[in-house]
Design a protein around this motif. Structure first.
Motif, short mmCIF file in Angstrom:
data_model
loop_
_atom_site.label_atom_id
_atom_site.label_comp_id
_atom_site.label_asym_id
_atom_site.label_seq_id
_atom_site.Cartn_x
_atom_site.Cartn_y
_atom_site.Cartn_z
N LEU B 43 5.96 62.57 -31.78
CA LEU B 43 5.28 61.91 -30.66
C LEU B 43 5.54 62.71 -29.39
N ARG B 44 4.47 63.18 -28.77
CA ARG B 44 4.61 63.99 -27.56
C ARG B 44 3.96 63.28 -26.37
N LEU B 45 4.69 63.23 -25.27
CA LEU B 45 4.27 62.49 -24.09
C LEU B 45 3.27 63.29 -23.26
N ILE B 46 2.12 62.70 -22.98
CA ILE B 46 1.07 63.38 -22.23
C ILE B 46 1.13 63.02 -20.74
N HIS B 47 1.01 61.74 -20.45
CA HIS B 47 1.12 61.21 -19.09
C HIS B 47 1.82 59.87 -19.14
N TYR B 48 2.40 59.47 -18.01
CA TYR B 48 2.97 58.14 -17.91
C TYR B 48 2.80 57.63 -16.50
N SER B 49 3.14 56.36 -16.32
CA SER B 49 2.91 55.71 -15.03
C SER B 49 4.01 54.71 -14.74
N GLY B 53 -1.61 52.63 -9.63
CA GLY B 53 -1.83 53.71 -8.69
C GLY B 53 -1.01 54.96 -8.94
N SER B 54 -0.03 54.88 -9.84
CA SER B 54 0.82 56.04 -10.09
C SER B 54 0.51 56.68 -11.44
N THR B 55 0.50 58.01 -11.49
CA THR B 55 0.43 58.74 -12.75
C THR B 55 1.38 59.93 -12.63
N GLU B 56 2.05 60.23 -13.74
CA GLU B 56 3.00 61.33 -13.78
C GLU B 56 2.71 62.20 -14.99
N LYS B 57 2.95 63.50 -14.86
CA LYS B 57 2.76 64.39 -15.99
C LYS B 57 3.92 64.26 -16.97
N GLY B 58 3.56 64.21 -18.25
CA GLY B 58 4.57 64.22 -19.29
C GLY B 58 4.86 65.64 -19.74
N ASP B 59 5.11 65.81 -21.01
CA ASP B 59 5.51 67.10 -21.55
C ASP B 59 4.33 68.01 -21.88
N PRO B 61 0.68 67.80 -20.48
CA PRO B 61 -0.42 67.21 -19.72
C PRO B 61 -1.70 68.04 -19.65
N ASP B 62 -1.63 69.33 -20.02
CA ASP B 62 -2.79 70.21 -19.83
C ASP B 62 -3.99 69.72 -20.63
N GLU B 72 -2.13 46.24 -15.66
CA GLU B 72 -2.45 46.02 -17.07
C GLU B 72 -3.11 47.22 -17.75
N ASN B 73 -3.77 48.08 -17.00
CA ASN B 73 -4.64 49.08 -17.61
C ASN B 73 -4.21 50.50 -17.31
N PHE B 74 -4.29 51.35 -18.33
CA PHE B 74 -3.90 52.75 -18.20
C PHE B 74 -4.85 53.55 -19.08
N SER B 75 -5.58 54.48 -18.50
CA SER B 75 -6.58 55.24 -19.24
C SER B 75 -6.17 56.69 -19.37
N LEU B 76 -6.59 57.30 -20.45
CA LEU B 76 -6.41 58.73 -20.67
C LEU B 76 -7.78 59.36 -20.72
N ILE B 77 -7.98 60.42 -19.94
CA ILE B 77 -9.30 61.02 -19.78
C ILE B 77 -9.25 62.48 -20.21
N LEU B 78 -10.18 62.82 -21.12
CA LEU B 78 -10.37 64.20 -21.51
C LEU B 78 -11.70 64.63 -20.90
N GLU B 79 -11.65 65.40 -19.82
CA GLU B 79 -12.88 65.77 -19.10
C GLU B 79 -13.76 66.70 -19.93
N LEU B 80 -13.13 67.64 -20.62
CA LEU B 80 -13.86 68.61 -21.45
C LEU B 80 -13.12 68.69 -22.79
N ALA B 81 -13.52 67.83 -23.71
CA ALA B 81 -12.80 67.74 -24.97
C ALA B 81 -12.90 69.03 -25.78
#
Lengths: 115, 113
Positions: B43-49, B53-59, B61-62, B72-81
């Motif tokens: 399990l590899r961490l991508i982003h966390y919060s 309003g806060s987001t932090e880079k994980g291990d 994030p690129d 309640e809500n946290f989204s992960l976005i791949l702009e160019l999959a």
């Protein structure tokens, strides 16, 4: 950041024997050590955890040991059953700043319990 | 156990397309996390919060962005999959304090063609 090494990656035991998984960590400030079990196609589920104020914790047939001096913790499953077959992950968290809010996982141990 | 839900559960995307993975938790946890799971990597961490309003880079994030519009809500976005982003994605929530731990959602299987 924290690094967690988990061994073995594959473990095969006979039913009713014991299974042991070992993890080591680098950050001496880490203070929380959970273990997760993941069955195929499912999410990881917490099965037992230990905090740094304890050296041993047992929940039924699961025993966790923590050696802070050696920066090592381990999971022991006694009297294994085929239902214990799964992937197991150890993790560690704690320390200063952001590392206190996140878990670093080992790469997992695939346990197979044979009848 | 904490309730963490994810949508969609399965997704097929095309290379270069935009993908949004959504996560919701109903336990008022401050912290939320996005991981990906691949064979041999765990399990590899991508982003966390830490909170709304806060987001932090994980291990790793690129190639990923995150958004935390509410507790309640946290989204992960791949702009160019890209095909290398084919994986199983897990959201988690939790407060790693004295009494609590981290709980995982059911996962999203993403295939990028």
């Amino acid at each position: 950041g924290e690094q967690v090494e988990q061994l073995p990656s594959i473990l095969r035991v006979q039913e009713r024997s014991s299974a042991s998984i070992n993890c080591t960590y680098e950050n001496s400030a880490s203070n929380y050590f959970p273990w997760y079990k993941q069955e195929p196609g499912e999410n990881p589920k917490l099965i037992i955890d230990i905090r740094s104020n304890m050296e041993r914790k047992q929940i039924q047939g699961l025993i966790v040991l923590l050696d802070k001096k050696a920066k090592r913790f381990s999971l022991h499953i006694t009297d294994t059953q085929p239902a214990d077959s799964a992937m197991y992950f150890c993790a560690a968290s704690g320390g200063s700043g952001g590392s206190n809010y996140k878990l670093t996982f080992g790469k997992g141990t695939l346990l197979t319990v044979t009848p | 156990e904490a309730a963490v839900t994810q949508s969609p559960r399965n997704k097929v995307a095309v290379t270069g397309g935009k993908v949004t993975l959504s996560c919701n938790q109903t336990n008022n946890h401050n912290n939320m996390y996005w991981y990906r799971q691949d064979t041999g990597h765990g399990l590899r961490l991508i982003h966390y919060s830490y909170g709304a309003g806060s987001t932090e880079k994980g291990d790793i994030p690129d190639g990923y962005k995150a958004s935390r519009p509410s507790q309640e809500n946290f989204s992960l976005i791949l702009e160019l999959a890209t095909p290398s982003q084919t994986s199983v994605y897990f959201c988690a929530s939790g407060d790693l304090g004295i009494q609590d731990t981290q709980y995982f959602g059911p996962g999203t299987r993403l295939l990028v063609l």
